[in-house]
Design an enzyme around this catalytic site. Sequence first.
Site, PDB file in Angstrom:
ATOM      1  N   CYS A  73      21.299  24.423 -12.456  1.00  0.00           N
ATOM      2  CA  CYS A  73      20.390  25.271 -13.229  1.00  0.00           C
ATOM      3  C   CYS A  73      20.249  24.645 -14.615  1.00  0.00           C
ATOM      4  O   CYS A  73      21.215  24.613 -15.381  1.00  0.00           O
ATOM      5  CB  CYS A  73      20.986  26.673 -13.330  1.00  0.00           C
ATOM      6  N   GLY A  74      19.095  24.111 -14.909  1.00  0.00           N
ATOM      7  CA  GLY A  74      18.890  23.374 -16.160  1.00  0.00           C
ATOM      8  C   GLY A  74      18.903  24.268 -17.386  1.00  0.00           C
ATOM      9  O   GLY A  74      19.561  23.972 -18.386  1.00  0.00           O
ATOM     10  N   CYS A 226      11.891  27.465 -15.343  1.00  0.00           N
ATOM     11  CA  CYS A 226      13.022  26.950 -14.558  1.00  0.00           C
ATOM     12  C   CYS A 226      13.270  25.530 -15.055  1.00  0.00           C
ATOM     13  O   CYS A 226      12.387  24.670 -14.963  1.00  0.00           O
ATOM     14  CB  CYS A 226      12.652  26.981 -13.076  1.00  0.00           C
ATOM     15  N   GLY A 227      14.437  25.297 -15.617  1.00  0.00           N
ATOM     16  CA  GLY A 227      14.724  24.018 -16.273  1.00  0.00           C
ATOM     17  C   GLY A 227      14.701  22.827 -15.338  1.00  0.00           C
ATOM     18  O   GLY A 227      14.121  21.771 -15.660  1.00  0.00           O
TER      19      GLY A 227
HETATM   20  N1  LIG Z   1      16.801  29.447  -8.380  1.00  0.00           N
HETATM   21  C1  LIG Z   1      17.293  28.101  -8.511  1.00  0.00           C
HETATM   22  C2  LIG Z   1      18.447  27.995  -9.421  1.00  0.00           C
HETATM   23  C3  LIG Z   1      18.120  28.285 -10.822  1.00  0.00           C
HETATM   24  C4  LIG Z   1      17.352  27.173 -11.464  1.00  0.00           C
HETATM   25  C5  LIG Z   1      17.183  27.446 -12.903  1.00  0.00           C
HETATM   26  N2  LIG Z   1      16.389  28.534 -13.294  1.00  0.00           N
HETATM   27  C6  LIG Z   1      16.931  26.248 -13.770  1.00  0.00           C
HETATM   28  O1  LIG Z   1      16.692  26.454 -14.971  1.00  0.00           O
HETATM   29  O2  LIG Z   1      17.035  25.118 -13.326  1.00  0.00           O
HETATM   30  C7  LIG Z   1      17.780  27.598  -7.136  1.00  0.00           C
HETATM   31  O3  LIG Z   1      18.167  28.396  -6.285  1.00  0.00           O
HETATM   32  O4  LIG Z   1      17.772  26.387  -6.948  1.00  0.00           O
END
Ligand SMILES: N[C@@H](CCC[C@H](N)C(=O)O)C(=O)O
Length: 321
Positions: A73-74, A226-227
């Site tokens: 999770c970035g 989402c990072g």
């Molecule tokens: N929902 C994603 C995990 C979370 C990713 C996140 N929000 C980010 O910032 O990268 C998953 O299940 O891969």
Amino acid sequence: MKKTLLKVHGSGNTFYLYNSENEQEFDWVLLTKWLCKKENEGGADGLLLVVPSQSADAKMRVINADGSEASMCGNGLRCVARFVCEKLGKEEAIIETMKANLHVKKEQSLFEDLPTYAVEISPVSFLLNTLPMQYKNQTQIQHETIKEFHPSIEYTAVSVPNPHLIGIVDVHYIQNISHQQSLAEYLNGENEYCIDGINVSYVYPMKNDTIFVRTFERGVGFTNACGTAMTASALVSKQNGIVNSAEVLVYNPGGFVKCKVSQKEEQYQLTLIGNATVVAEYGIEIEEHQYKFVSRKETGEQIQYQRCIDYVKKETEVVLS
Ligand SMILES: N[C@@H](CCC[C@H](N)C(=O)O)C(=O)O
């Protein structure tokens, strides 16, 4: 028993952060599902668990709102980076994640004096079996139309290491979310392509160093940002000549980040730079799977972040209007 949680966000991707000396302390799935309910203080996109590591300064685990666990999770890693660096009194650290130990570092502010961190996003792979994803007998999907998904949008599948499907779209598909939503809901339900689901992002190229990204997250739904998706989108945009700078400015509905993309001996090196904001500190009473917030102390950081959002709104007016 009373515990303390922080409500944090990176680009409006909001999490509770909990630091525990014991990785088995609670049932994280039950706790996360409760914390992420809208009726409980507005909910969140997931839980960031910070626990001791044998091989790094700390270990991060990421539980999505639906209780599934993400390998990376970035935006969350930036928040964990700040927490760990401040706790240890350091400017940089190594954080263990599910698939790799990653370097994180305090950075020059991206906006006013917004706390800003840079995090490594790794490992990167275009092989479908790393997502996992299946499409005909292909080993990769790289900037190509998938007739079953859309007749003309070009898609790329990439793991960083959580799974992403990136479509390069015209502005209509950013303003109108219905195509992205139905595809993402399909790929995150029972389907023949992505057995574990996938994060689905639509990318609109704004300038030769700037993109806009909207993401439907696996285990969550549409998020402000989402990072890992923004970093994967910067990589795909760079690879396909959609942007041509080493540093890509990425706007999203929750703010903006910068992504650095480079390549060394066939390996991609990706860095995500953005805010790590602490919104509030919460006291929570936990008794046998019963949860209750008992206190909330705002940090005041969100007031400053709101100025950043106002700036982003102006910059992205043409995309979102
Ligand atoms: N929902 C994603 C995990 C979370 C990713 C996140 N929000 C980010 O910032 O990268 C998953 O299940 O891969």
